[in-house]
Structures are given as C-alpha cells and as structure tokens.
Design an enzyme around this catalytic site. Structure first.
Site, PDB file in Angstrom:
ATOM      1  N   LYS A  12      11.944   2.330   0.970  1.00  0.00           N
ATOM      2  CA  LYS A  12      12.379   2.158   2.683  1.00  0.00           C
ATOM      3  C   LYS A  12      12.189  -0.437   2.306  1.00  0.00           C
ATOM      4  CE  LYS A  12       7.915  -0.242   4.125  1.00  0.00           C
ATOM      5  NZ  LYS A  12       7.850  -1.065   3.444  1.00  0.00           N
ATOM      6  N   PRO A 106       8.560   1.321  -7.609  1.00  0.00           N
ATOM      7  CA  PRO A 106       7.544   0.507  -8.046  1.00  0.00           C
ATOM      8  C   PRO A 106       6.970  -0.120  -7.220  1.00  0.00           C
ATOM      9  CG  PRO A 106       9.851  -1.187  -7.563  1.00  0.00           C
ATOM     10  CD  PRO A 106       9.415   0.050  -7.384  1.00  0.00           C
ATOM     11  N   VAL A 107       4.943   0.396  -8.137  1.00  0.00           N
ATOM     12  CA  VAL A 107       4.741   0.739  -7.247  1.00  0.00           C
ATOM     13  C   VAL A 107       3.493  -1.021  -6.960  1.00  0.00           C
ATOM     14  CG1 VAL A 107       1.505   1.498  -7.763  1.00  0.00           C
ATOM     15  CG2 VAL A 107       3.426   2.888  -9.397  1.00  0.00           C
ATOM     16  N   SER A 108       3.062  -0.644  -6.214  1.00  0.00           N
ATOM     17  CA  SER A 108       2.661  -1.780  -5.275  1.00  0.00           C
ATOM     18  C   SER A 108       4.046  -2.541  -4.322  1.00  0.00           C
ATOM     19  CB  SER A 108       1.406  -2.169  -5.390  1.00  0.00           C
ATOM     20  OG  SER A 108       0.442  -1.319  -5.408  1.00  0.00           O
ATOM     21  N   GLY A 113       6.627   3.310  -1.814  1.00  0.00           N
ATOM     22  CA  GLY A 113       6.342   4.504  -2.699  1.00  0.00           C
ATOM     23  C   GLY A 113       5.214   5.271  -2.685  1.00  0.00           C
ATOM     24  N   GLY A 114       4.267   4.897  -2.126  1.00  0.00           N
ATOM     25  CA  GLY A 114       2.941   6.164  -2.096  1.00  0.00           C
ATOM     26  C   GLY A 114       3.372   6.630  -1.282  1.00  0.00           C
ATOM     27  N   SER A 115       3.719   6.202   0.210  1.00  0.00           N
ATOM     28  CA  SER A 115       3.917   6.743   1.571  1.00  0.00           C
ATOM     29  C   SER A 115       5.118   7.604   1.167  1.00  0.00           C
ATOM     30  CB  SER A 115       4.462   5.836   2.136  1.00  0.00           C
ATOM     31  OG  SER A 115       3.414   4.597   2.545  1.00  0.00           O
ATOM     32  N   THR A 116       5.933   7.785   0.507  1.00  0.00           N
ATOM     33  CA  THR A 116       7.179   8.792   0.410  1.00  0.00           C
ATOM     34  C   THR A 116       7.076   9.941  -0.054  1.00  0.00           C
ATOM     35  OG1 THR A 116       9.910   8.638   0.229  1.00  0.00           O
ATOM     36  CG2 THR A 116       8.298   7.045  -1.304  1.00  0.00           C
ATOM     37  N   ASP A 148       3.649   4.199   7.461  1.00  0.00           N
ATOM     38  CA  ASP A 148       4.975   4.579   7.343  1.00  0.00           C
ATOM     39  C   ASP A 148       5.067   5.484   6.753  1.00  0.00           C
ATOM     40  OD1 ASP A 148       3.583   4.286   5.105  1.00  0.00           O
ATOM     41  OD2 ASP A 148       4.870   2.041   4.066  1.00  0.00           O
TER      42      ASP A 148
HETATM   43  P1  ATP Z   1       3.728  -0.634   1.205  1.00  0.00           P
HETATM   44  O1  ATP Z   1       5.087  -0.841   1.200  1.00  0.00           O
HETATM   45  O2  ATP Z   1       3.379   1.734   2.188  1.00  0.00           O
HETATM   46  O3  ATP Z   1       2.471  -0.784   1.573  1.00  0.00           O
HETATM   47  P2  ATP Z   1       3.883  -0.578  -1.477  1.00  0.00           P
HETATM   48  O4  ATP Z   1       4.777   0.276  -2.055  1.00  0.00           O
HETATM   49  O5  ATP Z   1       3.414  -1.582  -1.237  1.00  0.00           O
HETATM   50  O6  ATP Z   1       2.819   0.413  -0.312  1.00  0.00           O
HETATM   51  P3  ATP Z   1       2.691   1.697  -3.698  1.00  0.00           P
HETATM   52  O7  ATP Z   1       3.454   2.275  -4.439  1.00  0.00           O
HETATM   53  O8  ATP Z   1       2.342   3.056  -2.374  1.00  0.00           O
HETATM   54  O9  ATP Z   1       2.396   0.156  -2.838  1.00  0.00           O
HETATM   55  O10 ATP Z   1       1.041   1.804  -3.420  1.00  0.00           O
HETATM   56  C1  ATP Z   1      -0.110   1.499  -3.180  1.00  0.00           C
HETATM   57  C2  ATP Z   1      -1.714   1.766  -3.315  1.00  0.00           C
HETATM   58  O11 ATP Z   1      -1.465   3.040  -4.210  1.00  0.00           O
HETATM   59  C3  ATP Z   1      -1.364   1.585  -4.871  1.00  0.00           C
HETATM   60  O12 ATP Z   1      -2.561   0.833  -5.557  1.00  0.00           O
HETATM   61  C4  ATP Z   1      -1.437   2.268  -6.016  1.00  0.00           C
HETATM   62  O13 ATP Z   1      -2.056   2.938  -6.970  1.00  0.00           O
HETATM   63  C5  ATP Z   1      -1.958   3.488  -4.833  1.00  0.00           C
HETATM   64  N1  ATP Z   1      -1.111   5.001  -4.863  1.00  0.00           N
HETATM   65  C6  ATP Z   1      -1.395   6.048  -4.413  1.00  0.00           C
HETATM   66  N2  ATP Z   1      -0.655   8.035  -4.706  1.00  0.00           N
HETATM   67  C7  ATP Z   1       0.390   6.794  -4.892  1.00  0.00           C
HETATM   68  C8  ATP Z   1       1.671   6.688  -5.307  1.00  0.00           C
HETATM   69  N3  ATP Z   1       1.908   8.592  -5.366  1.00  0.00           N
HETATM   70  N4  ATP Z   1       2.561   6.421  -5.933  1.00  0.00           N
HETATM   71  C9  ATP Z   1       2.574   5.460  -6.149  1.00  0.00           C
HETATM   72  N5  ATP Z   1       1.119   4.770  -6.248  1.00  0.00           N
HETATM   73  C10 ATP Z   1       0.830   4.885  -5.655  1.00  0.00           C
END
Ligand code: ATP
Length: 305
Positions: A12, A106-108, A113-116, A148
């Site tokens: 998102k 991308p992570v974080s 990413g984690g939420s979806t 989210d």
């Molecule tokens: P948001 O936009 O909801 O704040 P984000 O996209 O910034 O999230 P994520 O990719 O969800 O961040 O990652 C946030 C943290 O969650 C990271 O420290 C990651 O290691 C952890 N995490 C836990 N589960 C997952 C997953 N399935 N995919 C990615 N990260 C994950």
C-alpha cells in the site's frame, strides 16, 4: 493429503497522511489517511498437511531476495503471528502449515510489507480450512496484528481514521500511474523511530488542503498529484539523507514526490505512462531503483493449486 494455495499480497501507499499531535488512549497518534493498494506483490505459498502432534505447527521460509535476511522467521514474523492467531482462535489441531514468502515489497519501506503478509495469511488459512471465520472475526484478528492490517485485508482506496484502522471505502477506480522509488536495501527505518522524530519536531508541516477536500478531488476524478501530503515526511527526511535526494531527483523534474507511510519509500503520480517511463529512465541514470505501478481496487489474488 497436502493442500496448496498461493496468495499475492499487495503493498500500500498513503496518498495523504495527517498525523495529529493528539494521542489516542492506546498511545497511538490520531491519523487521517487515504490508503491505496498497488500492484506490487509478495507471493505467499501455503502447504497444509496433517500431523500426529496435537499442537498445530507453523514453518516459515523467505525466498532469496536482497532483503530476505531482514525478515524474521520466528514468532516475530507477522505472517507467523497471523497463522498462530488463526489456529488459536479456531482451535484447529493436528495440522502443519508451511509458508514461503517471496519478498518483492521492500522490508521496512513504509509499504506495509509485513502487514499485508499477515492479512494474506489469515485470508489463506481461512480459505484452506473452508472459511470457519466470518470476515468480521478476521478483521478483528487483523487489528490485533497491526493498525494497517485491516486495510491490507480489504484493499482498494480507503479512508482510515483513528489509528488508521477505522475504515471507509472510497468507491473509486483510480486511473493513476505511480512511480515508486525503492530505498537501498541497507536503509531501514522503523515506524517507532519515525514517530519519535515526529514528536520532536517543533513545528509540524500542514497540508495545503484538508482531507475532505482531497477526497472530494479524488471522488470527482480530479488531479490530486499536487496535493499529496504526509505529515511524517519531515521526520523521515530528518532521519535519512537518501530520502531527501530521492525526493529532489523527482521534484526537480516537475513532479511532486511524497514519502509513503513512515517511509523511506518515495513515490509520485505521473500524468501518463510515457512521462512515467521518462522519469524512470532519469531516476535510473541517477542511480535510483524505481518502478511503475498502478492502483488496484481490491487486495489479494489467489491461486489454488
Ligand atoms: P508499515 O508501512 O506497516 O509501517 P513497513 O512496510 O514500513 O510497515 P515492514 O516491511 O512491515 O515495514 O517491516 C517492519 C518490520 O517488521 C521489520 O523489522 C521486519 O523485520 C518485520 N517483519 C515481520 N514480519 C515481516 C514480514 N512478513 N515481512 C516483512 N517484514 C516483516
């Protein structure tokens, strides 16, 4: 017998995000945001089998990707937590679920990413077990997993208030072309860091137009590209010089850039595909990794094997 299912879980972006100084009783900032799911997906593959052990087992793997080492494989993983919550709530025993996550989001990155992944896991398990939970129950579990996550479950274009969890669908089929700039893989910003930096700002930035007006423009199919807003952006720039350079690479070419959510990913709305492609080339020449994305009106896409 082993049952298999793949679910594509979308990222998102936040087209508008106002975080108020005021905090809710649970200590979260009050938010007003317009969420949009886009066609950037992680692929989650599920393999369900029976075991003799009573306690249902969850096994997780993350496919090779530049950032896969950043994703935890244990109870800290949001997909794992979703699966555990599902088994607890349904009291399903003697099962084993293997989950593989192929990461593209991308992570974080501020793209949820984690939420979806966690919303997609609840959806997949409910599907594999013949829908023991109603959508209302699933949304309640989503909220236990994150603010989210309910939006990620529903997808499309939605207004989020409260901590971003009180949702109203905006019945639109947006026809925007987004150019999304991916942060370098070693740049991680946690939401916690960003909100702490936001709290420290003396003067918070204010939007040019209020969210009601922004939604009115969206609903009349007008051009919102100049009114994109995120009150966390300044805090994110404060924490990362990369964000400042990514933004100026876009803005100097006549576009309006915005950080998504708590960053650091940056996006813009291009007037059409051709200009988006031109911008993509220029960004690549500047050394940025970027891609073109379109809004999607829903959330998951599933493949039953
Ligand atoms: P948001 O936009 O909801 O704040 P984000 O996209 O910034 O999230 P994520 O990719 O969800 O961040 O990652 C946030 C943290 O969650 C990271 O420290 C990651 O290691 C952890 N995490 C836990 N589960 C997952 C997953 N399935 N995919 C990615 N990260 C994950």
């Amino acid at each position: 017998m082993t049952k298999r299912l793949s679910v594509f879980t979308p990222a998102k972006i936040n087209l508008y995000l106002q975080a108020y100084e005021e905090k809710l009783p649970d200590d979260f900032h009050r938010l007003e945001t317009v969420y949009q799911t886009i066609d950037l997906f992680d692929q989650l593959s599920f393999e369900l089998s029976s075991i003799t052990e009573k306690h249902s087992e969850i096994k997780l793997s993350v496919s090779p990707a530049p950032q896969s080492h950043l994703v935890p494989l244990d109870g800290r993983n949001l997909a794992y937590r979703a699966a555990r919550l599902f088994f607890d709530k349904t009291q399903i025993t003697h099962k084993k679920i293997n989950i593989n996550i192929a990461k593209k989001i991308p992570v974080s990155g501020g793209l949820a990413g984690g939420s979806t992944n966690s919303a997609g896991t609840l959806y997949a398990l409910n599907y594999l077990f013949g829908e023991p939970l109603e959508q209302e129950d699933l949304l309640r579990l989503c909220l236990e997993l994150g603010s989210d996550v309910p939006f990620c479950f529903l997808g499309g274009t939605m207004l989020g208030t409260g901590r971003g969890d009180l949702l109203t669908r905006l019945n639109l089929s947006l026809d925007y072309t987004f150019v999304l700039v991916f942060p370098p893989s070693d740049l991680e910003l946690s939401s916690k860091q960003v909100y702490a930096s936001f709290d420290e700002l003396n003067k918070k930035s204010q939007p040019e137009i209020k969210i009601e007006k922004f939604m009115e423009i969206l609903l009349t199919k007008g051009d919102v590209s100049k009114y994109l807003f995120n009150s966390l952006e300044e805090a994110v720039i404060h924490l990362s010089y990369w964000v400042e350079t990514a933004k100026s690479a876009i803005d100097s070419r006549g576009f309006t850039s915005l950080v998504s959510g708590s960053g650091p990913s940056v996006f813009t709305i291009a007037p059409n595909e051709m200009t988006a492609r031109q911008l993509l080339k220029q960004l690549a020449n500047d050394g940025f990794k970027a891609s073109i994305h379109r809004p999607i009106d829903n959330s998951f896409q599933i493949i039953v094997h």
